[in-house]
Design a protein around this motif. Structure first.
Motif, PDB file in Angstrom:
ATOM      1  N   VAL A 182     -11.200   0.031  -0.504  1.00 52.50           N
ATOM      2  CA  VAL A 182     -10.187   1.072  -0.576  1.00 52.50           C
ATOM      3  C   VAL A 182      -9.720   1.200  -2.022  1.00 52.50           C
ATOM      4  O   VAL A 182      -9.906   0.294  -2.831  1.00 52.50           O
ATOM      5  CB  VAL A 182      -8.973   0.783   0.346  1.00 52.50           C
ATOM      6  CG1 VAL A 182      -9.357   0.836   1.811  1.00 52.50           C
ATOM      7  CG2 VAL A 182      -8.343  -0.556   0.016  1.00 52.50           C
ATOM      8  N   TYR A 183      -9.140   2.334  -2.331  1.00 48.78           N
ATOM      9  CA  TYR A 183      -8.613   2.532  -3.675  1.00 48.78           C
ATOM     10  C   TYR A 183      -7.562   1.471  -3.975  1.00 48.78           C
ATOM     11  O   TYR A 183      -6.726   1.164  -3.143  1.00 48.78           O
ATOM     12  CB  TYR A 183      -8.010   3.930  -3.812  1.00 48.78           C
ATOM     13  CG  TYR A 183      -9.047   5.012  -3.741  1.00 48.78           C
ATOM     14  CD1 TYR A 183      -9.846   5.301  -4.846  1.00 48.78           C
ATOM     15  CD2 TYR A 183      -9.254   5.726  -2.576  1.00 48.78           C
ATOM     16  CE1 TYR A 183     -10.820   6.277  -4.781  1.00 48.78           C
ATOM     17  CE2 TYR A 183     -10.219   6.711  -2.505  1.00 48.78           C
ATOM     18  CZ  TYR A 183     -10.994   6.979  -3.615  1.00 48.78           C
ATOM     19  OH  TYR A 183     -11.959   7.943  -3.549  1.00 48.78           O
ATOM     20  N   GLY A 184      -7.631   0.938  -5.167  1.00 48.53           N
ATOM     21  CA  GLY A 184      -6.648  -0.042  -5.599  1.00 48.53           C
ATOM     22  C   GLY A 184      -7.161  -1.465  -5.621  1.00 48.53           C
ATOM     23  O   GLY A 184      -6.654  -2.285  -6.375  1.00 48.53           O
ATOM     24  N   TYR A 195       0.855  -1.189   0.000  1.00 54.92           N
ATOM     25  CA  TYR A 195       0.000   0.000   0.000  1.00 54.92           C
ATOM     26  C   TYR A 195       0.885   1.230   0.000  1.00 54.92           C
ATOM     27  O   TYR A 195       2.086   1.163   0.279  1.00 54.92           O
ATOM     28  CB  TYR A 195      -0.930   0.022   1.212  1.00 54.92           C
ATOM     29  CG  TYR A 195      -0.217   0.360   2.496  1.00 54.92           C
ATOM     30  CD1 TYR A 195      -0.112   1.682   2.922  1.00 54.92           C
ATOM     31  CD2 TYR A 195       0.391  -0.629   3.272  1.00 54.92           C
ATOM     32  CE1 TYR A 195       0.567   2.000   4.081  1.00 54.92           C
ATOM     33  CE2 TYR A 195       1.068  -0.315   4.422  1.00 54.92           C
ATOM     34  CZ  TYR A 195       1.160   1.000   4.822  1.00 54.92           C
ATOM     35  OH  TYR A 195       1.844   1.317   5.966  1.00 54.92           O
ATOM     36  N   HIS A 196       0.285   2.353  -0.306  1.00 56.03           N
ATOM     37  CA  HIS A 196       0.950   3.646  -0.163  1.00 56.03           C
ATOM     38  C   HIS A 196      -0.136   4.704   0.002  1.00 56.03           C
ATOM     39  O   HIS A 196      -1.313   4.443  -0.233  1.00 56.03           O
ATOM     40  CB  HIS A 196       1.860   3.966  -1.356  1.00 56.03           C
ATOM     41  CG  HIS A 196       1.142   4.101  -2.658  1.00 56.03           C
ATOM     42  ND1 HIS A 196       0.785   3.018  -3.435  1.00 56.03           N
ATOM     43  CD2 HIS A 196       0.682   5.189  -3.321  1.00 56.03           C
ATOM     44  CE1 HIS A 196       0.157   3.433  -4.518  1.00 56.03           C
ATOM     45  NE2 HIS A 196       0.078   4.751  -4.474  1.00 56.03           N
ATOM     46  N   PHE A 197       0.262   5.879   0.426  1.00 61.10           N
ATOM     47  CA  PHE A 197      -0.663   6.995   0.554  1.00 61.10           C
ATOM     48  C   PHE A 197      -0.446   7.969  -0.589  1.00 61.10           C
ATOM     49  O   PHE A 197       0.685   8.200  -1.016  1.00 61.10           O
ATOM     50  CB  PHE A 197      -0.475   7.732   1.893  1.00 61.10           C
ATOM     51  CG  PHE A 197      -1.137   7.042   3.048  1.00 61.10           C
ATOM     52  CD1 PHE A 197      -2.485   7.256   3.315  1.00 61.10           C
ATOM     53  CD2 PHE A 197      -0.424   6.179   3.860  1.00 61.10           C
ATOM     54  CE1 PHE A 197      -3.101   6.624   4.366  1.00 61.10           C
ATOM     55  CE2 PHE A 197      -1.038   5.548   4.924  1.00 61.10           C
ATOM     56  CZ  PHE A 197      -2.381   5.765   5.179  1.00 61.10           C
ATOM     57  N   ALA A 232      -5.940  12.703   1.831  1.00 60.25           N
ATOM     58  CA  ALA A 232      -5.035  11.568   1.683  1.00 60.25           C
ATOM     59  C   ALA A 232      -5.861  10.338   1.343  1.00 60.25           C
ATOM     60  O   ALA A 232      -6.949  10.136   1.895  1.00 60.25           O
ATOM     61  CB  ALA A 232      -4.255  11.338   2.970  1.00 60.25           C
ATOM     62  N   HIS A 233      -5.357   9.541   0.427  1.00 63.00           N
ATOM     63  CA  HIS A 233      -6.010   8.285   0.067  1.00 63.00           C
ATOM     64  C   HIS A 233      -5.037   7.144   0.327  1.00 63.00           C
ATOM     65  O   HIS A 233      -3.883   7.198  -0.098  1.00 63.00           O
ATOM     66  CB  HIS A 233      -6.369   8.238  -1.419  1.00 63.00           C
ATOM     67  CG  HIS A 233      -7.513   9.099  -1.803  1.00 63.00           C
ATOM     68  ND1 HIS A 233      -8.798   8.853  -1.381  1.00 63.00           N
ATOM     69  CD2 HIS A 233      -7.586  10.199  -2.568  1.00 63.00           C
ATOM     70  CE1 HIS A 233      -9.599   9.776  -1.881  1.00 63.00           C
ATOM     71  NE2 HIS A 233      -8.888  10.612  -2.601  1.00 63.00           N
ATOM     72  N   LEU A 234      -5.520   6.134   1.012  1.00 62.96           N
ATOM     73  CA  LEU A 234      -4.771   4.892   1.139  1.00 62.96           C
ATOM     74  C   LEU A 234      -5.032   4.122  -0.145  1.00 62.96           C
ATOM     75  O   LEU A 234      -6.192   3.858  -0.496  1.00 62.96           O
ATOM     76  CB  LEU A 234      -5.257   4.090   2.352  1.00 62.96           C
ATOM     77  CG  LEU A 234      -4.664   2.690   2.487  1.00 62.96           C
ATOM     78  CD1 LEU A 234      -3.208   2.780   2.937  1.00 62.96           C
ATOM     79  CD2 LEU A 234      -5.467   1.866   3.482  1.00 62.96           C
ATOM     80  N   VAL A 235      -3.987   3.800  -0.871  1.00 61.24           N
ATOM     81  CA  VAL A 235      -4.113   3.074  -2.134  1.00 61.24           C
ATOM     82  C   VAL A 235      -3.393   1.739  -1.977  1.00 61.24           C
ATOM     83  O   VAL A 235      -2.218   1.701  -1.612  1.00 61.24           O
ATOM     84  CB  VAL A 235      -3.504   3.875  -3.311  1.00 61.24           C
ATOM     85  CG1 VAL A 235      -3.640   3.109  -4.617  1.00 61.24           C
ATOM     86  CG2 VAL A 235      -4.165   5.244  -3.411  1.00 61.24           C
ATOM     87  N   THR A 236      -4.113   0.659  -2.244  1.00 62.72           N
ATOM     88  CA  THR A 236      -3.548  -0.669  -2.067  1.00 62.72           C
ATOM     89  C   THR A 236      -3.112  -1.261  -3.403  1.00 62.72           C
ATOM     90  O   THR A 236      -3.557  -0.843  -4.460  1.00 62.72           O
ATOM     91  CB  THR A 236      -4.575  -1.623  -1.425  1.00 62.72           C
ATOM     92  OG1 THR A 236      -5.714  -1.699  -2.267  1.00 62.72           O
ATOM     93  CG2 THR A 236      -4.963  -1.143  -0.048  1.00 62.72           C
ATOM     94  N   GLY A 237      -2.269  -2.249  -3.313  1.00 62.11           N
ATOM     95  CA  GLY A 237      -1.771  -2.954  -4.502  1.00 62.11           C
ATOM     96  C   GLY A 237      -2.703  -4.082  -4.895  1.00 62.11           C
ATOM     97  O   GLY A 237      -2.332  -5.261  -4.833  1.00 62.11           O
ATOM     98  N   ALA A 244     -23.666  16.017  -8.064  1.00 63.84           N
ATOM     99  CA  ALA A 244     -23.049  15.794  -6.759  1.00 63.84           C
ATOM    100  C   ALA A 244     -21.976  14.727  -6.879  1.00 63.84           C
ATOM    101  O   ALA A 244     -22.036  13.866  -7.753  1.00 63.84           O
ATOM    102  CB  ALA A 244     -24.102  15.362  -5.738  1.00 63.84           C
ATOM    103  N   ASP A 245     -21.017  14.815  -5.997  1.00 66.20           N
ATOM    104  CA  ASP A 245     -19.954  13.825  -5.909  1.00 66.20           C
ATOM    105  C   ASP A 245     -19.976  13.274  -4.491  1.00 66.20           C
ATOM    106  O   ASP A 245     -20.049  14.037  -3.528  1.00 66.20           O
ATOM    107  CB  ASP A 245     -18.597  14.472  -6.192  1.00 66.20           C
ATOM    108  CG  ASP A 245     -17.452  13.494  -5.979  1.00 66.20           C
ATOM    109  OD1 ASP A 245     -17.254  12.636  -6.861  1.00 66.20           O
ATOM    110  OD2 ASP A 245     -16.780  13.574  -4.936  1.00 66.20           O
ATOM    111  N   ILE A 246     -19.937  11.966  -4.361  1.00 65.09           N
ATOM    112  CA  ILE A 246     -19.891  11.342  -3.041  1.00 65.09           C
ATOM    113  C   ILE A 246     -18.419  11.229  -2.680  1.00 65.09           C
ATOM    114  O   ILE A 246     -17.708  10.373  -3.209  1.00 65.09           O
ATOM    115  CB  ILE A 246     -20.605   9.981  -3.044  1.00 65.09           C
ATOM    116  CG1 ILE A 246     -22.051  10.174  -3.483  1.00 65.09           C
ATOM    117  CG2 ILE A 246     -20.512   9.329  -1.671  1.00 65.09           C
ATOM    118  CD1 ILE A 246     -22.805   8.900  -3.743  1.00 65.09           C
ATOM    119  N   SER A 247     -17.965  12.103  -1.798  1.00 61.18           N
ATOM    120  CA  SER A 247     -16.528  12.281  -1.587  1.00 61.18           C
ATOM    121  C   SER A 247     -15.831  11.096  -0.916  1.00 61.18           C
ATOM    122  O   SER A 247     -14.664  10.868  -1.153  1.00 61.18           O
ATOM    123  CB  SER A 247     -16.271  13.555  -0.796  1.00 61.18           C
ATOM    124  OG  SER A 247     -16.882  13.483   0.463  1.00 61.18           O
TER     125      SER A 247
END
Length: 168
Positions: free
Chosen positions: A109-111, A14-16, A28-33, A72-75
């Motif tokens: 999570v992202y990724g 992962y990385h931020f 900040a987004h936690l992005v996983t592999g 609208a955007d769901i943040s």
């Protein structure tokens, strides 16, 4: 270090990603592999999106029925889904007192390959609770009766177009 993982879990990197929004807010987004996870079916990763043709029809319906339109955007969309992938990370120093701990990823999570699809399921469930049902011509246009007209919500992953007499 003596931690026992549930069966079938795999470790992923992962990385931020840090960003400054146009208005000065920081995020900040936690992005996983997720590329390191086993392949899943298209159904598991698919997040429906409303078609451009459907949006055009919805704008015509809005004009004919004196409806307002709001985008609208769901943040924090992905925080609302639950992952089906069995993954974990080893917390780094950015996790403070949890550094070095094994953390199971439960939320989308992202990724991760399935995060968008899990959010799509969550959003569809919540819209059904509000009385919106999918249109048969395009499942990502939802509608609900309001007496002499319908209200519509078009979804594009975590973006919405709301067509209503009071879209806010």
């Amino acid at each position: 270090k003596g931690e026992t993982l549930p069966e079938g879990y795999i470790r992923i990197p992962y990385h931020f990603v840090f960003d400054v929004k146009f208005d000065g807010r920081r995020k900040a987004h936690l992005v996983t592999g997720g590329h390191r996870t086993p392949d899943v079916s298209q159904k598991e990763v698919y997040s429906g999106i409303v078609s451009v043709d459907t949006i055009r029809v919805a704008f015509v319906l809005a004009e004919l029925n004196n409806l307002g339109v709001m985008a609208a955007d769901i943040s924090i969309a992905f925080l609302n889904g639950r992952t089906r992938e069995k993954v974990y990370i080893k917390a780094g120093p950015e996790f403070g007192e949890f550094a070095g701990k094994t953390l199971l990823i439960d939320g989308s999570v992202y990724g991760l390959k399935s995060s968008a699809a899990r959010f799509h399921e969550h959003l569809a469930f919540r819209l059904r609770q509000l009385g919106f049902v999918p249109c048969r011509a395009d499942y990502d246009l939802r509608m609900r009766p309001q007496g002499d007209h319908y209200e519509y919500i078009a979804t594009y992953v975590d973006d919405l177009l709301v067509f209503s007499r009071d879209p806010s």
